[in-house]
Design an enzyme around this catalytic site. Structure first.
Site, mmCIF file in Angstrom:
data_model
loop_
_atom_site.group_PDB
_atom_site.id
_atom_site.type_symbol
_atom_site.label_atom_id
_atom_site.label_comp_id
_atom_site.label_asym_id
_atom_site.label_seq_id
_atom_site.Cartn_x
_atom_site.Cartn_y
_atom_site.Cartn_z
ATOM 1 N N LYS A 81 0.815 -1.217 0.000
ATOM 2 C CA LYS A 81 0.000 0.000 0.000
ATOM 3 C C LYS A 81 0.846 1.264 0.000
ATOM 4 O O LYS A 81 0.359 2.352 -0.301
ATOM 5 C CB LYS A 81 -0.980 0.010 1.174
ATOM 6 C CG LYS A 81 -0.365 0.115 2.548
ATOM 7 C CD LYS A 81 -1.427 0.065 3.637
ATOM 8 C CE LYS A 81 -0.845 0.054 5.030
ATOM 9 N NZ LYS A 81 -0.076 1.249 5.379
ATOM 10 N N ARG A 157 1.307 4.423 18.858
ATOM 11 C CA ARG A 157 -0.143 4.575 18.667
ATOM 12 C C ARG A 157 -0.934 3.845 19.753
ATOM 13 O O ARG A 157 -1.874 4.401 20.318
ATOM 14 C CB ARG A 157 -0.531 4.083 17.266
ATOM 15 C CG ARG A 157 0.039 4.972 16.181
ATOM 16 C CD ARG A 157 -0.269 4.459 14.786
ATOM 17 N NE ARG A 157 0.452 5.251 13.798
ATOM 18 C CZ ARG A 157 -0.067 5.711 12.660
ATOM 19 N NH1 ARG A 157 -1.314 5.455 12.357
ATOM 20 N NH2 ARG A 157 0.663 6.424 11.830
ATOM 21 N N CYS A 248 -1.388 7.949 -2.716
ATOM 22 C CA CYS A 248 -1.677 6.915 -1.724
ATOM 23 C C CYS A 248 -2.026 7.481 -0.353
ATOM 24 O O CYS A 248 -2.272 6.730 0.573
ATOM 25 C CB CYS A 248 -0.571 5.861 -1.639
ATOM 26 S SG CYS A 248 1.079 6.429 -1.955
#
Length: 323
Positions: A81, A157, A248
């Protein structure tokens, strides 16, 4: 081919090192040669700016590709990706191995599921695509959430949740699987709720295009790790992204999946979504056709769906279109 070690270029992050290590083992098996990891720092790893501001996820790829072209490494492993949709002529996408789980997941406090989060819950993600779809789902299902832009590695995160700064964060299932932390997931988001990024869950193994006998032999050897169905699916997804002329980091989700009846693969369905990050406007479409047997067939499937989405106003939902 010689017994000399092959040099695998990889980013330094824990996730990149984990997935590169897994590919290194597989390449050793098919080539009979040792593989050494060469750690490369990319601009995306050192910049603290939002990805959309510094050129999207392609910023994780350029340094690896430069090292390949200069001959400093023999091949590189990327999260697919992260790859820009245009392939440089001097490099070959030698293999796309079997895809991991493409879904997005929630890691939330108190083991909560997405729909059980309290009113006003703060959900962290660095992805406009995830923001758009989570906010759209919340709007249509009476949920009250706030999406918060964050950056950082998986530890950082998840740390925001443990520290109480956020109620939840959204991550990719594939990444957590690869670093052995899938048990921290509190909710798997159905692709009917959040479509993943084009190519999410898949890896790309890239090397120099076969301009020498040595390069050609490596392209052929790496090709043994290629999974044709995964390659067809991600090619269709990335073709959709390219035909929407979106980078992207754009809020585009796409997933091609195989429709299977018993032992028979019947068709491929490609779904796409684009929306404003506040979730107020969304264009979602799908198309189904025979499983593409060629690169051109997979590209055509993506372009076909992009045309339908553009006719529905998709271009106006992406902000500035990347050219």
């Amino acid at each position: 081919m010689t017994d000399k070690a092959l040099r695998l270029g990889t980013r330094r992050s824990k996730l990149a090192m984990a997935q590169s290590g897994q590919v290194a083992d597989a390449v050793s098996r098919v080539t009979g040669r040792p593989v050494e990891l060469v750690e490369i720092t990319t601009y995306g790893d050192v910049s603290r700016e939002a990805l959309a501001q510094i050129g999207g996820t392609g910023v994780f790829v350029t340094a690896l590709r430069d090292a390949l072209v200069r001959g400093e490494v023999d091949f590189a492993v990327h999260s697919l990706k992260d790859l820009p949709t245009t392939q440089p002529e001097e490099l070959a996408l030698a293999a796309v191995p079997v895809r991991e789980d493409p879904r997005d997941v929630i890691v939330a406090r108190d083991a909560l599921k997405f729909t059980d989060l309290p009113r006003g819950a703060r959900i962290g993600t660095g992805s406009p695509r995830r923001m758009a779809q989570l906010n759209a789902y919340a709007r249509t299902h009476g949920l009250d959430i706030e999406t918060v832009a964050i950056r950082g590695n998986v530890d950082t995160r998840i740390g925001y949740v443990h520290e109480g700064r956020l109620d939840a964060v959204v991550l990719a299932a594939a990444g957590l699987n690869r670093i052995g932390r899938i048990d921290e997931v509190t909710d798997f988001l159905s692709v009917d709720t959040v479509l993943p990024a084009p190519g999410q869950g898949a890896l790309a193994i890239e090397c120099r295009a076969g301009h020498s006998a040595q390069d050609a032999a490596l392209v052929a050897a790496l090709g043994e790790l290629d999974d044709p169905h995964t390659r067809a699916a991600v090619t269709a997804e990335r073709s959709l992204l390219a035909a929407l002329e979106a980078g992207c980091s754009a809020p585009v989700g796409a997933l091609a999946d195989l429709l299977i009846d018993g032992p028979v693969i019947k068709e491929m369905r490609l779904r796409g979504v684009v929306g404003t990050t506040d979730g107020s406007r969304m264009v979602q479409q799908s198309t189904t056709g025979s499983v593409p047997l060629t690169h051109d067939g997979a590209m055509a499937l993506g372009r076909e769906l992009a045309t339908e989405m553009l006719a529905q106003g998709a271009a106006g939902l992406m902000g500035e279109r990347a050219h």
